[in-house]
Design an enzyme around this catalytic site. Structure first.
Site, PDB file in Angstrom:
ATOM      1  N   HIS A 128       5.422   1.131   0.647  1.00 56.95           N
ATOM      2  CA  HIS A 128       6.310   1.052   1.685  1.00 56.95           C
ATOM      3  C   HIS A 128       6.544  -0.632   2.098  1.00 56.95           C
ATOM      4  CE1 HIS A 128       8.277   1.511   5.769  1.00 56.95           C
ATOM      5  NE2 HIS A 128       7.160   0.771   6.255  1.00 56.95           N
ATOM      6  N   ARG A 168      12.301   3.954  -4.326  1.00 58.43           N
ATOM      7  CA  ARG A 168      11.353   2.829  -3.863  1.00 58.43           C
ATOM      8  C   ARG A 168      10.356   2.376  -4.832  1.00 58.43           C
ATOM      9  NH1 ARG A 168       7.479   4.318   0.572  1.00 58.43           N
ATOM     10  NH2 ARG A 168       6.111   4.226  -1.355  1.00 58.43           N
ATOM     11  N   TYR A 201       0.138   7.297  -4.293  1.00 56.99           N
ATOM     12  CA  TYR A 201       0.411   8.713  -4.111  1.00 56.99           C
ATOM     13  C   TYR A 201       1.914   8.949  -4.942  1.00 56.99           C
ATOM     14  CZ  TYR A 201       3.046   5.673  -0.773  1.00 56.99           C
ATOM     15  OH  TYR A 201       4.032   4.832  -0.095  1.00 56.99           O
TER      16      TYR A 201
HETATM   17  C1  LIG Z   1      11.143   6.211  14.971  1.00 59.43           C
HETATM   18  C2  LIG Z   1      10.137   5.788  14.064  1.00 59.43           C
HETATM   19  N1  LIG Z   1       9.263   6.579  13.719  1.00 59.43           N
HETATM   20  C3  LIG Z   1       8.172   6.081  12.789  1.00 59.43           C
HETATM   21  C4  LIG Z   1       8.204   4.850  12.309  1.00 59.43           C
HETATM   22  C5  LIG Z   1       7.273   4.419  11.396  1.00 59.43           C
HETATM   23  N2  LIG Z   1       7.501   4.082  10.050  1.00 59.43           N
HETATM   24  C6  LIG Z   1       8.075   2.815   9.830  1.00 59.43           C
HETATM   25  S1  LIG Z   1       8.789   3.009   8.309  1.00 59.43           S
HETATM   26  C7  LIG Z   1       8.472   4.552   8.045  1.00 59.43           C
HETATM   27  C8  LIG Z   1       9.031   5.311   7.007  1.00 59.43           C
HETATM   28  C9  LIG Z   1      10.638   4.737   6.693  1.00 59.43           C
HETATM   29  O1  LIG Z   1      10.915   5.829   5.441  1.00 59.43           O
HETATM   30  P1  LIG Z   1      12.425   5.956   5.121  1.00 59.43           P
HETATM   31  O2  LIG Z   1      13.223   6.067   6.324  1.00 59.43           O
HETATM   32  O3  LIG Z   1      12.605   6.822   4.213  1.00 59.43           O
HETATM   33  O4  LIG Z   1      12.729   4.240   4.627  1.00 59.43           O
HETATM   34  P2  LIG Z   1      12.141   3.617   3.320  1.00 59.43           P
HETATM   35  O5  LIG Z   1      11.029   2.884   3.613  1.00 59.43           O
HETATM   36  O6  LIG Z   1      12.068   4.790   2.162  1.00 59.43           O
HETATM   37  O7  LIG Z   1      13.411   2.730   2.876  1.00 59.43           O
HETATM   38  C10 LIG Z   1       7.844   5.232   9.194  1.00 59.43           C
HETATM   39  C11 LIG Z   1       7.480   6.629   9.057  1.00 59.43           C
HETATM   40  C12 LIG Z   1       9.127   3.891  12.764  1.00 59.43           C
HETATM   41  N3  LIG Z   1       9.336   2.494  12.433  1.00 59.43           N
HETATM   42  N4  LIG Z   1      10.096   4.549  13.609  1.00 59.43           N
END
Ligand SMILES: Cc1ncc(C[n+]2csc(CCOP(=O)(O)OP(=O)(O)O)c2C)c(N)n1
Ligand SMILES: [Mg+2]
Length: 346
Positions: free
Chosen positions: A257, A253, A265
């Site tokens: 986010h 990434r 970080y």
């Molecule tokens: C079930 C759930 N838990 C927590 C969240 C909050 N949240 C949104 S995105 C995220 C991180 C996503 O990381 P990843 O799955 O690795 O995808 P990336 O953003 O790296 O593509 C979190 C914790 C959520 N949307 N859904």
């Protein structure tokens, strides 16, 4: 677990792409990149509604995998997979209208960013709940199989999303039912500010496939040809009734986010290392080295993309904001026509 370890050259040979297909792959990755570059400027000018989620550095996975599909297949992206729905026929114009919150957007200004889907195009909208779309796609894939249609469901999930119960339940059931599900797990090293090492005790997500008795593959997620070639192969495996497959792509990434996250970080050296593996730069180099694109073709493609992005922005800016009464549309089935004045009786 087995691993597809194909080098780009080898992958390209096997995939037997036409010149148009080589150029298409570049077009899709580049149009997403350029659209998001422009959206970033507009976001900083305070013109977008909500924040901006970028696929920066991950375009090859979404584009390469969706490009390997057939029209009857179903796709459900996560936030880094805009390219997959553009390949399936959604437009950059729709994307801009979504981010501008306009009535002309697929959600008619009632939802934002990548939450775009149209079952007629074979796309299921991304939603925010991580993992929750995997059982939906597994169900769609199973339904197609049940109807005798040779189709797959392609779902995406981030490394963080693989830690959810939905991930487990969907794969377990899909495996038992032999549903033709292809699950791409995007290992981009971070889930928000949590590094993968703090969220799982394994290095390769693909080894989880063993627990479901299904194949798991590891790919270079920044190599569009490798992804295309591999998905083409596993699609054949899945539609032949062999059940689901997990593909883990190693990628990075390259932003926070979303644009509200300054990603302080993330070590700078890691970003610099991955910058060298940029999927678009790499692919352009590959096409040039193999005489698959000329300088003038490249210039023309870039001009075409710039024009498309410019027109998408203009269209969104000139589109109206949603009328308040639209809030009740598309919420209920057509048969149930709620009287907006008497909603409590439903
Ligand atoms: C079930 C759930 N838990 C927590 C969240 C909050 N949240 C949104 S995105 C995220 C991180 C996503 O990381 P990843 O799955 O690795 O995808 P990336 O953003 O790296 O593509 C979190 C914790 C959520 N949307 N859904
Ligand atoms: Mg992640």
């Amino acid at each position: 677990m087995s691993a597809i370890k194909s080098h780009s050259n080898e992958a390209a040979k096997e995939a037997e792409l036409t010149k148009k297909q080589y150029h298409d792959l570049l077009y899709y990755m580049w149009v997403v990149r350029k659209a998001e570059d422009r959206l970033l400027v507009l976001h900083r000018q305070g013109k977008l509604i909500g924040t901006l989620f970028r696929c920066l550095g991950q375009e090859a996975t979404a584009v390469g995998s969706a490009y390997a599909l057939e029209p009857q297949d179903v796709v459900c992206p996560m936030i880094r997979d805009l390219g997959s729905i553009i390949v399936k026929g959604h437009t950059i114009k729709e994307m801009f209208c979504q981010y501008f919150g306009r009535e002309t957007a697929p959600t008619k200004g009632r939802d934002g960013n990548h939450h775009i889907g149209d079952i007629k195009k074979g796309t299921i909208s991304c939603i925010s709940m991580m993992g929750a779309t995997i059982p939906v796609v597994a169900g769609a894939a199973f339904a197609k199989q049940h109807q005798g249609i040779k189709a797959v469901g392609l779902a995406f999930v981030g490394d963080g999303g693989t830690s959810t119960g939905d991930f487990h339940e969907a794969l377990n059931l899909a495996s038992v039912l032999k549903a033709p599900l292809i699950l791409i797990t995007e290992n981009n090293n971070w889930a928000y500010s949590t590094p993968t090492s703090s969220q799982m005790n394994i290095k390769d997500i693909a080894i989880r496939a063993q627990g479901y008795g299904i194949p798991g593959y590891i790919l270079d997620g920044n190599d569009v040809l490798e992804v295309y070639h591999a998905v083409k192969k596993v699609r054949k495996y899945a539609v032949e009734g062999n059940g689901p497959v997990i593909i883990e792509v190693k990628t990075m990434r390259m932003r926070g986010h979303a644009e509200h996250d300054d990603f302080k970080y993330v070590p700078k050296e890691l970003l610099e290392e991955w910058k060298k593996k940029d999927p678009i730069d790499r692919y352009i180099k590959y096409l040039k080295n193999n005489k698959l694109i000329t300088d003038s073709e490249l210039t023309n493609l870039e001009k075409k993309i710039d024009k498309e992005v410019e027109e998408a922005e203009k269209f969104a800016v000139n589109s109206p904001l949603p009328r308040p009464e639209l809030a009740l549309e598309d919420v209920y089935q057509d048969q149930i026509k709620p009287d907006p004045q008497r909603w409590w009786e439903i």
